[in-house]
Design a protein around this motif. Structure first.
Motif, mmCIF file in Angstrom:
data_model
loop_
_atom_site.group_PDB
_atom_site.id
_atom_site.type_symbol
_atom_site.label_atom_id
_atom_site.label_comp_id
_atom_site.label_asym_id
_atom_site.label_seq_id
_atom_site.Cartn_x
_atom_site.Cartn_y
_atom_site.Cartn_z
ATOM 1 N N THR A 98 0.781 -1.280 -0.118
ATOM 2 C CA THR A 98 -0.084 0.042 0.071
ATOM 3 C C THR A 98 0.867 1.300 -0.112
ATOM 4 N N ARG A 99 2.000 1.197 -0.383
ATOM 5 C CA ARG A 99 2.875 2.268 -0.469
ATOM 6 C C ARG A 99 2.443 3.221 -1.664
ATOM 7 N N GLU A 100 2.248 4.704 -1.358
ATOM 8 C CA GLU A 100 1.660 5.298 -2.417
ATOM 9 C C GLU A 100 2.825 5.957 -3.261
ATOM 10 N N PHE A 101 2.479 6.476 -4.521
ATOM 11 C CA PHE A 101 3.384 6.852 -5.495
ATOM 12 C C PHE A 101 2.974 8.218 -6.087
ATOM 13 N N THR A 102 3.995 9.082 -6.262
ATOM 14 C CA THR A 102 3.822 10.440 -6.994
ATOM 15 C C THR A 102 4.361 10.281 -8.504
ATOM 16 N N HIS A 103 4.367 11.573 -8.906
ATOM 17 C CA HIS A 103 5.155 11.562 -10.273
ATOM 18 C C HIS A 103 6.541 11.369 -10.100
ATOM 19 N N THR A 104 7.251 11.745 -8.940
ATOM 20 C CA THR A 104 8.653 11.642 -8.762
ATOM 21 C C THR A 104 9.109 10.280 -8.574
ATOM 22 N N ASN A 105 8.388 9.330 -8.183
ATOM 23 C CA ASN A 105 8.768 7.966 -7.601
ATOM 24 C C ASN A 105 7.957 7.030 -8.482
#
Length: 127
Positions: free
Chosen positions: A47-54
């Motif tokens: 359930t780790r959340e991701f953004t454009h950076t990663n």
């Protein structure tokens, strides 16, 4: 001379932007691009959340392990982080090949050395 250099820099920059946009469109048509549009950017296991950076660390896992099975509805995909994806494939390989190894173990003699054989005596002498 600086005018020519400036126009060349602008032309080069325009070409880079054009190429980047074309490559983005190609990626979005791929199953990864489709999966990223269909699902929230969260690993389906940890359930780790991701953004454009990663976002590069978020992968598409094929549930049935068939990379040619890419239905448009995404029913064979799940988003997994690099670590969970690697773990899933390791578990799958253990399941596939573990049965072969366990049947071969019966024919191979096991080692007789036990490194903990005298541990109780050693621990008792430390008191």
């Amino acid at each position: 001379m600086t005018l020519k250099k400036t126009s060349l820099d602008k032309d080069k920059l325009n070409q880079i932007v054009t190429d980047a946009r074309r490559n983005q469109e190609i990626r979005e048509q791929s199953y990864r691009g489709q999966a990223l549009k269909l699902y929230p950017w969260i690993c389906g296991r940890c359930t780790r959340e991701f953004t454009h950076t990663n976002l590069t660390e978020l992968t598409v896992h094929h549930k049935n392990h068939n990379h040619d099975d890419n239905p448009a509805d995404g029913s064979n995909w799940e988003l997994l982080c690099l670590y969970c994806h690697d773990n899933e494939h390791s578990r799958y390989e253990e399941t596939r090949f573990g049965n072969l190894q366990s049947s071969n173990r019966a024919s191979v003699s096991m080692g007789s050395h036990n490194p903990f054989a005298d541990l109780k005596n050693l621990m008792g002498s430390k008191k």
